[in-house]
Write a protein that holds these residues in place. Structure first.
Motif, short mmCIF file in Angstrom:
data_model
loop_
_atom_site.label_atom_id
_atom_site.label_comp_id
_atom_site.label_asym_id
_atom_site.label_seq_id
_atom_site.Cartn_x
_atom_site.Cartn_y
_atom_site.Cartn_z
N LEU A 74 36.51 43.18 48.37
CA LEU A 74 36.54 44.60 48.03
C LEU A 74 37.93 45.18 48.28
O LEU A 74 38.46 45.91 47.44
CB LEU A 74 35.49 45.37 48.85
CG LEU A 74 35.48 46.89 48.62
CD1 LEU A 74 35.09 47.22 47.20
CD2 LEU A 74 34.55 47.55 49.62
N ARG A 75 38.52 44.83 49.44
CA ARG A 75 39.86 45.32 49.75
C ARG A 75 40.88 44.84 48.70
O ARG A 75 41.75 45.59 48.27
CB ARG A 75 40.30 44.85 51.13
CG ARG A 75 39.72 45.66 52.27
CD ARG A 75 40.40 45.36 53.59
NE ARG A 75 40.37 43.95 53.96
CZ ARG A 75 39.38 43.36 54.63
NH1 ARG A 75 38.34 44.05 55.00
NH2 ARG A 75 39.46 42.07 54.94
N GLN A 76 40.76 43.60 48.30
CA GLN A 76 41.70 43.06 47.30
C GLN A 76 41.52 43.73 45.94
O GLN A 76 42.49 43.97 45.24
CB GLN A 76 41.50 41.54 47.16
CG GLN A 76 41.96 40.78 48.38
CD GLN A 76 41.61 39.31 48.31
OE1 GLN A 76 40.73 38.89 47.57
NE2 GLN A 76 42.29 38.51 49.14
N MET A 77 40.29 44.05 45.59
CA MET A 77 40.02 44.67 44.29
C MET A 77 40.36 46.15 44.27
O MET A 77 40.80 46.67 43.25
CB MET A 77 38.54 44.48 43.90
CG MET A 77 38.21 43.06 43.57
SD MET A 77 36.46 42.72 43.15
CE MET A 77 35.63 44.24 43.19
N THR A 78 40.18 46.82 45.40
CA THR A 78 40.30 48.28 45.40
C THR A 78 41.48 48.79 46.22
O THR A 78 41.85 49.95 46.10
CB THR A 78 39.04 48.94 45.97
OG1 THR A 78 38.88 48.55 47.33
CG2 THR A 78 37.81 48.56 45.15
N GLY A 79 42.04 47.95 47.07
CA GLY A 79 43.11 48.39 47.94
C GLY A 79 42.64 49.16 49.15
O GLY A 79 43.43 49.72 49.89
N TRP A 80 41.31 49.20 49.37
CA TRP A 80 40.77 49.90 50.53
C TRP A 80 41.15 49.16 51.79
O TRP A 80 41.22 47.95 51.83
CB TRP A 80 39.26 49.98 50.46
CG TRP A 80 38.76 50.97 49.44
CD1 TRP A 80 39.49 51.67 48.54
CD2 TRP A 80 37.41 51.32 49.22
NE1 TRP A 80 38.69 52.45 47.77
CE2 TRP A 80 37.38 52.25 48.17
CE3 TRP A 80 36.21 50.95 49.78
CZ2 TRP A 80 36.21 52.81 47.70
CZ3 TRP A 80 35.05 51.51 49.30
CH2 TRP A 80 35.06 52.44 48.27
N ALA A 81 41.38 49.87 52.84
CA ALA A 81 41.77 49.26 54.13
C ALA A 81 40.58 48.68 54.84
O ALA A 81 39.48 48.92 54.71
CB ALA A 81 42.43 50.30 55.01
#
Length: 81
Positions: A74-81
């Motif tokens: 999810l972080r890789q797809m969205t850039g969320w921390a």
């Protein structure tokens, strides 16, 4: 633990029904044996036909690893921390 009535070792068919329902029991056994699913399988005896199960802690560890992988994705797809 309460979901399994306090049992430490969960019968493999229950684990399959709850987490791998898309697989037949035979297919799940093959994936466990080949290492495609990294989950230790306990045999209650040395016989191939004996009851098999998964220790509750091993199941919890497996689920936590899958959760961490999903969060990383999810972080890789969205850039969320």
């Amino acid at each position: 633990m309460t979901s399994y009535g306090g049992k430490a070792v969960i019968p493999l068919d229950e684990v399959r029904r709850n987490f791998f329902s898309h697989l037949t029991l035979q297919k799940l056994l093959r994936k466990l044996s080949s290492g495609d699913i990294a989950l230790p399988l306990m045999r209650m005896e040395h016989s191939q036909k004996c009851a098999t199960g998964v220790h509750l802690q091993d199941l919890a560890d497996h689920l936590n690893k899958r959760r961490q992988a999903a969060k990383k994705e999810l972080r890789q797809m969205t850039g969320w921390a």
